[in-house]
Motif scaffolding. Structure first.
Motif, PDB file in Angstrom:
ATOM      1  N   VAL A   1      33.396  74.256  53.530  1.00 51.43           N
ATOM      2  CA  VAL A   1      33.176  74.708  54.900  1.00 51.43           C
ATOM      3  C   VAL A   1      33.127  76.236  54.987  1.00 51.43           C
ATOM      4  O   VAL A   1      34.022  76.914  54.475  1.00 51.43           O
ATOM      5  N   ALA A   2      32.097  76.748  55.623  1.00 50.20           N
ATOM      6  CA  ALA A   2      32.033  78.192  55.880  1.00 50.20           C
ATOM      7  C   ALA A   2      32.172  78.433  57.376  1.00 50.20           C
ATOM      8  O   ALA A   2      31.568  77.719  58.185  1.00 50.20           O
ATOM      9  N   VAL A   3      32.967  79.420  57.746  1.00 47.85           N
ATOM     10  CA  VAL A   3      33.150  79.764  59.147  1.00 47.85           C
ATOM     11  C   VAL A   3      32.627  81.183  59.375  1.00 47.85           C
ATOM     12  O   VAL A   3      33.113  82.134  58.774  1.00 47.85           O
ATOM     13  N   LEU A   4      31.623  81.281  60.224  1.00 44.93           N
ATOM     14  CA  LEU A   4      31.026  82.590  60.526  1.00 44.93           C
ATOM     15  C   LEU A   4      31.188  82.848  62.022  1.00 44.93           C
ATOM     16  O   LEU A   4      31.572  81.946  62.771  1.00 44.93           O
ATOM     17  N   ALA A   5      30.869  84.051  62.435  1.00 44.95           N
ATOM     18  CA  ALA A   5      31.031  84.347  63.851  1.00 44.95           C
ATOM     19  C   ALA A   5      29.960  85.309  64.332  1.00 44.95           C
ATOM     20  O   ALA A   5      29.436  86.106  63.562  1.00 44.95           O
ATOM     21  N   VAL A   6      29.622  85.164  65.618  1.00 43.76           N
ATOM     22  CA  VAL A   6      28.747  86.148  66.266  1.00 43.76           C
ATOM     23  C   VAL A   6      29.547  86.707  67.424  1.00 43.76           C
ATOM     24  O   VAL A   6      29.813  86.026  68.402  1.00 43.76           O
TER      25      VAL A   6
ATOM     26  N   SER B   1      42.445  77.514  51.923  1.00 40.00           N
ATOM     27  CA  SER B   1      41.793  76.435  51.166  1.00 40.00           C
ATOM     28  C   SER B   1      40.700  76.999  50.272  1.00 40.00           C
ATOM     29  O   SER B   1      39.873  77.795  50.710  1.00 40.00           O
ATOM     30  N   PRO B   2      40.659  76.578  49.017  1.00 39.33           N
ATOM     31  CA  PRO B   2      39.596  77.052  48.121  1.00 39.33           C
ATOM     32  C   PRO B   2      38.214  76.540  48.542  1.00 39.33           C
ATOM     33  O   PRO B   2      37.200  77.068  48.088  1.00 39.33           O
ATOM     34  N   ASP B   3      38.180  75.530  49.402  1.00 40.00           N
ATOM     35  CA  ASP B   3      36.890  74.982  49.826  1.00 40.00           C
ATOM     36  C   ASP B   3      36.434  75.535  51.171  1.00 40.00           C
ATOM     37  O   ASP B   3      35.473  75.025  51.763  1.00 40.00           O
ATOM     38  N   ALA B   4      37.138  76.551  51.653  1.00 36.95           N
ATOM     39  CA  ALA B   4      36.724  77.153  52.922  1.00 36.95           C
ATOM     40  C   ALA B   4      36.447  78.630  52.711  1.00 36.95           C
ATOM     41  O   ALA B   4      37.103  79.292  51.913  1.00 36.95           O
ATOM     42  N   PHE B   5      35.455  79.105  53.429  1.00 35.87           N
ATOM     43  CA  PHE B   5      35.104  80.519  53.363  1.00 35.87           C
ATOM     44  C   PHE B   5      35.015  81.020  54.794  1.00 35.87           C
ATOM     45  O   PHE B   5      34.258  80.485  55.601  1.00 35.87           O
ATOM     46  N   ILE B   6      35.814  82.031  55.115  1.00 35.23           N
ATOM     47  CA  ILE B   6      35.828  82.527  56.497  1.00 35.23           C
ATOM     48  C   ILE B   6      35.393  83.982  56.501  1.00 35.23           C
ATOM     49  O   ILE B   6      35.909  84.796  55.752  1.00 35.23           O
ATOM     50  N   ARG B   7      34.424  84.267  57.331  1.00 32.69           N
ATOM     51  CA  ARG B   7      33.903  85.627  57.375  1.00 32.69           C
ATOM     52  C   ARG B   7      33.873  86.101  58.825  1.00 32.69           C
ATOM     53  O   ARG B   7      33.266  85.448  59.681  1.00 32.69           O
ATOM     54  N   PRO B   8      34.520  87.219  59.134  1.00 33.93           N
ATOM     55  CA  PRO B   8      34.464  87.702  60.517  1.00 33.93           C
ATOM     56  C   PRO B   8      33.061  88.160  60.899  1.00 33.93           C
ATOM     57  O   PRO B   8      32.225  88.390  60.025  1.00 33.93           O
ATOM     58  N   SER B   9      32.846  88.306  62.170  1.00 34.40           N
ATOM     59  CA  SER B   9      31.536  88.735  62.665  1.00 34.40           C
ATOM     60  C   SER B   9      31.227  90.144  62.174  1.00 34.40           C
ATOM     61  O   SER B   9      32.109  90.986  62.100  1.00 34.40           O
TER      62      SER B   9
END
Ligand code: GDP
Length: 320
Positions: free
Chosen positions: A78-83, A107-115
């Motif tokens: 899962v990747a979490v991105l933001a606008v 979680s090693p299977d999640a990638f979170i990137r701020p806007s």
């Protein structure tokens, strides 16, 4: 240089580096980023792209944490991105901030990137679109794009995702929710969060309210917008939200609607970029900059026609 093999093998460090390149404002970085994107393009498109919006406090980060952890437990990446064009300095919330999704971020299977924090809404959205492609190339199966439900950013997000979801509070009436009618029209689903404890009854009432008003929402030939309730905090009904999106994905893939939607979005994106680039060329051209106010004065004084003035500017721009 970006290690494309490492990126496509899903190494988070290579992905983060590639995103930094895409976000860079430097011209040579931009050229390098575009070359990279073109190379990875055949590896993109294999995720389901989900947009999530809702007013501050509705529970977006709590929901994304619960939803993301559920997806990871189902074997998804899962990747979490933001606008979020409102910069943190200006007092806006920091979407995609890892501390808002603490367990998921571990979680090693999640990638979170701020806007991306700088630039116009269009610029921020462009970078998020490109980041989404990089995440797909890195093998993420689900991309969540988060935005606050105020301003124009929801429209940008809706135009880059497959499925657009509005999180709502358990008190009936959109006026109370601060949600504009235009946003409702973009929604593939309304999810009433905080359906727990004393709010459970309200949540169910609200659900019925919106189900009765479904005709206000956008319907496609195969999809009727859904209204669900959940509790992100109590982790309740989260799997039902995924079940709904998963059904959508299966149907939309089978009947070609997903491919069609993405093709349309890509074309619209290209057109938008073309206009932005032309606008920039106009602003950068010294002769145009000199002549524009003079011509504009002539038009206001009635000494030339708007058509001829515009034609003169175009001629100046393309003179070489
Ligand atoms: P955001 O601003 O939309 O990201 O909202 P947050 O996720 O930060 O949540 C705002 C507040 O609502 C926090 O205090 C959460 O604990 C609370 N909250 C979020 N989801 C739920 C829920 O399902 N039930 C209840 N009772 N509270 C929730």
């Amino acid at each position: 240089m970006i290690d494309i093999d490492a990126l496509q093998a899903g190494q988070p460090r290579a992905l983060a580096k590639a995103i930094t390149l895409v976000e860079s404002k430097k011209l040579d970085h931009r050229t390098e980023a575009q070359a990279l994107l073109e190379k990875v393009l055949p590896k993109t498109g294999n995720s389901i792209r989900i947009g999530i919006t809702g007013i501050p406090g509705v529970g977006k980060s709590t929901f994304i944490e619960a939803f993301g952890l559920y997806l990871v437990s189902q074997g998804k990446k899962v990747a979490v991105l933001a606008v979020d064009p409102s910069s943190p300095i200006a007092g806006g919330s920091i979407l995609g901030d890892k501390t808002r999704m603490e367990m998921l971020s571990r979680s090693p299977d999640a990638f979170i990137r701020p806007s991306p924090s700088e630039g116009s809404l269009g610029g921020v959205a462009l970078k998020t679109r490109e980041t989404m492609l990089l995440c797909e190339a890195a093998g993420y199966d689900v991309i969540l794009v988060e935005t606050v439900g105020v301003g124009q950013s929801e429209y940008e997000v809706a135009s880059m995702v497959d499925f657009f979801m509005v999180l709502m509070l358990p008190n009936a009436g959109d006026e109370l929710q601060g949600i504009k009618k235009g946003i409702m029209e973009l929604a593939d689903a309304l999810v009433i969060n905080k359906a727990d404890g004393e709010s459970l009854n309200y949540a169910q009432q609200t659900r019925r309210h919106y189900q009765n008003a479904l005709h206000l929402l956008r319907h496609t030939s195969f999809w009727t917008p859904q209204v669900l309730t959940c509790s992100a905090l109590k982790n309740e009904n989260i799997e039902a939200v995924w079940g709904m999106i998963s059904d959508f994905q299966i149907d939309a893939t089978k009947n070609g609607a997903l491919q069609e939607k993405r093709a349309r979005q890509a074309k619209e994106w290209m057109n938008k970029l073309l206009h932005e680039m032309l606008e920039m060329k106009l602003q950068e051209n010294p002769e145009v900059r000199k002549q524009m106010p003079l011509l504009s004065d002539k038009v206001t004084r009635g000494e030339t026609t708007p058509y001829l003035a515009a034609q003169t500017i175009i001629d100046l721009l393309f003179r070489g």
